[in-house]
Design a protein around this motif. Structure first.
Motif: not given
Length: 533
Positions: A273-299
């Motif tokens: 039922y929620e596959v687009p949200i699920f895929i975006l969430a998995v992608f978002g977790i990947g983005q966050f982990l790839a950033g290694n908590g470095r945060g935004t460009r401002a940070v």
């Protein structure tokens, strides 16, 4: 008008506030349009029936099997004002499901979500099949989701403004949530443990009067719980042992796995039922982990300054929130970290819990949506909007098609066959229920209408049927009569469910077509033959 002028006009019309309001209107329509289109689910009928008895007979005592008392008092209040019906019973759940969207706005105002994230999160909440379906459903879970979000917003405001009133609101959210269902402690454990993490890592500083505010908030919580669980003083004994009975009951249900399923039970629901949200969430977790908590460009820019010990007194980039010593607090990054923590612990908890039911997906879906909107670029937002077509299609399929659907989300839904059966009952003067399987009929035939129905609780001798001269007899098909003299016999579905066994050899076909054979509980209906002319 030039092309540039037309584009500017469109941009002006599609301001953030207007888009947010438009999404709110979509959510309003999806929650209230033909709210009583579907018959009550088995559990809804029981909840409505208890509320009706509370209103008409003053009977209610907390029983952990049927969860907390808040739903019954609220529904009884609605019945007293607007009348007892399916539609009225579902109004409060629909309102609570709708209220989730405006509750996103203060999170945006505090800077934990940007405009694009807020709009996509609102869109997902508005059209998500799970969010819509269980906002049109008289169960406790949408209550918990609403109070969870109220608790989150009030805590964010409390630590931002450091005003006691937000502690009191948080205490009220906890009290009403604890009075709704026994899974609220899971939310409190997740929120509480993350709060400890924030304090221990010096990401958060407590206000000076936090102990006093905590005490006042706790008093509000205890007061609300005491009022509801004691039935406003009618059953004070529940305050002594109600919590113990709740633990015993739900521990037993967990061990029995009465309504069991594999640990990945809810992942299946996300994919269904929620596959687009699920895929975006998995992608978002990947983005966050790839950033290694470095945060935004401002940070990253400020960290670079700190590393070089350059002048940090220079104006901060717009999306940076705070620099304390050598510690940088980026609200959006911290909110994402918290949302992932909330999601992972929720998914883990409900994977472990032996009782597996569709509505528990809500407690995982809300943090999933927050994770899905991480780093919402224009391109990502366009994908999210486009993918919402799938969500809308699934929402329409499961929530707005008045037929028996072969979907796990319905769990055990009363069949549309009941409409024909109830039409026959309406046309009868005396009806016998010779079965122990008859819900939701006590709800649909209550008050003065109840007098036409005799409930025997099981099969009875045919002589009893004939002596009472019933117009209509209903029996469970597994314990029925081969025939009754003078009656026609026909079989109907009482309730139905998705049958894995009937679809296990056609999973791919089922996923695409959403059809196939359902499992069902059936009843035999005997109606008097019309006299011959």
């Amino acid at each position: 008008m030039t092309a540039a002028g037309f584009y500017d006009r469109i941009r002006e019309q599609l301001s953030y506030e207007r888009l947010f309001f438009l999404i709110f209107l979509v959510a309003l329509g999806l929650r209230f349009y033909q709210l009583d289109l579907k018959l009550f689910h088995h559990d809804e009928a029981i909840h409505a029936w208890f509320s009706y008895r509370l209103l008409t007979e003053g009977i209610y005592t907390y029983d952990p099997m049927y969860h907390g008392p808040l739903l019954y008092y609220v529904t009884a209040g609605m019945f007293s004002v607007f009348g007892d019906s399916d539609l009225v019973g579902r109004v409060v759940p629909a309102l609570l499901g709708l209220a989730l969207i405006p509750l996103l706005y203060p999170i945006y105002r505090l800077g934990y979500l940007d405009k694009r994230q807020t709009l996509i999160a609102a869109l997902f909440i508005a059209v998500s099949p799970g969010m819509v379906y269980f906002s049109r459903f008289l169960r406790n879970d949408i209550f918990i989701i609403f109070f969870t979000l109220v608790l989150l917003v009030s805590l964010l405001y409390y630590f931002e403004r450091r005003e006691t009133k937000y502690a009191l609101i948080a205490g009220a959210a906890v009290g009403f949530g604890m009075s709704s269902k026994e899974n609220m402690p899971i939310v409190l454990a997740i929120f509480g443990s993350y709060l400890i993490y924030l304090i221990s890592t010096r990401r958060l500083e407590l206000p000076k009067r936090w102990k006093t505010d905590l005490l006042f908030g706790a008093l509000v919580t205890v007061g609300i719980m005491a009022a509801f669980y004691s039935s406003f003083g009618a059953h004070p004994e529940v305050l002594a042992d109600g919590w113990l009975k709740a633990i015993e009951h739900w521990t037993a249900m967990h061990q029995q796995e009465r309504l069991g399923g594999p640990p990945f039970f809810y992942i299946i629901f996300f994919l269904l039922y929620e596959v687009p949200i699920f895929i975006l969430a998995v992608f978002g977790i990947g983005q966050f982990l790839a950033g290694n908590g470095r945060g935004t460009r401002a940070v990253r820019e400020i960290r670079r300054r700190l590393a070089r010990k350059s002048d940090t007194a220079a104006p901060l980039p717009q999306d940076l929130d705070e620099v304390v010593g050598t510690r940088i607090f980026d609200r959006r990054e911290e909110f994402m970290r918290f949302s992932i923590y909330w999601l992972v612990l929720s998914v883990g908890a409900y994977a472990y819990i032996g009782e597996k039911v569709p509505w528990l997906i809500l407690h995982q879906l809300l943090p999933l949506i927050f994770v899905a909107v991480y780093a919402m670029t224009t391109k990502k937002a366009a994908i999210a909007v486009g993918a919402s077509i799938f969500l809308i299609a699934m929402t329409w399929h499961v929530g707005f098609v008045p037929v028996d659907i072969n979907e796990p989300i319905v769990q055990v839904q009363n069949s549309e066959d009941l409409r024909e059966i109830m039409a026959m009952i309406d046309a009868s003067e005396k009806v016998a229920i010779a079965s122990d399987t008859y819900w939701p009929l006590p709800w649909y035939y209550r008050g003065e209408q109840a007098s036409k129905i005799s409930y025997y609780g099981g099969k009875v001798d045919e002589s009893t049927i004939y002596s009472q001269n019933f117009d209509m007899v209903i029996a469970y098909d597994q314990d029925t009569y081969p025939s009754l003299t003078g009656y026609d016999k026909e079989r109907y579905k009482l309730s139905y469910w998705f049958s894995y066994y009937d679809n296990q050899d056609r999973i791919a076909e089922y996923y695409l077509m959403r059809d196939g054979k359902t499992g069902s509980m059936n009843i035999d209906v005997f109606t008097k033959k019309a006299p011959s002319l």
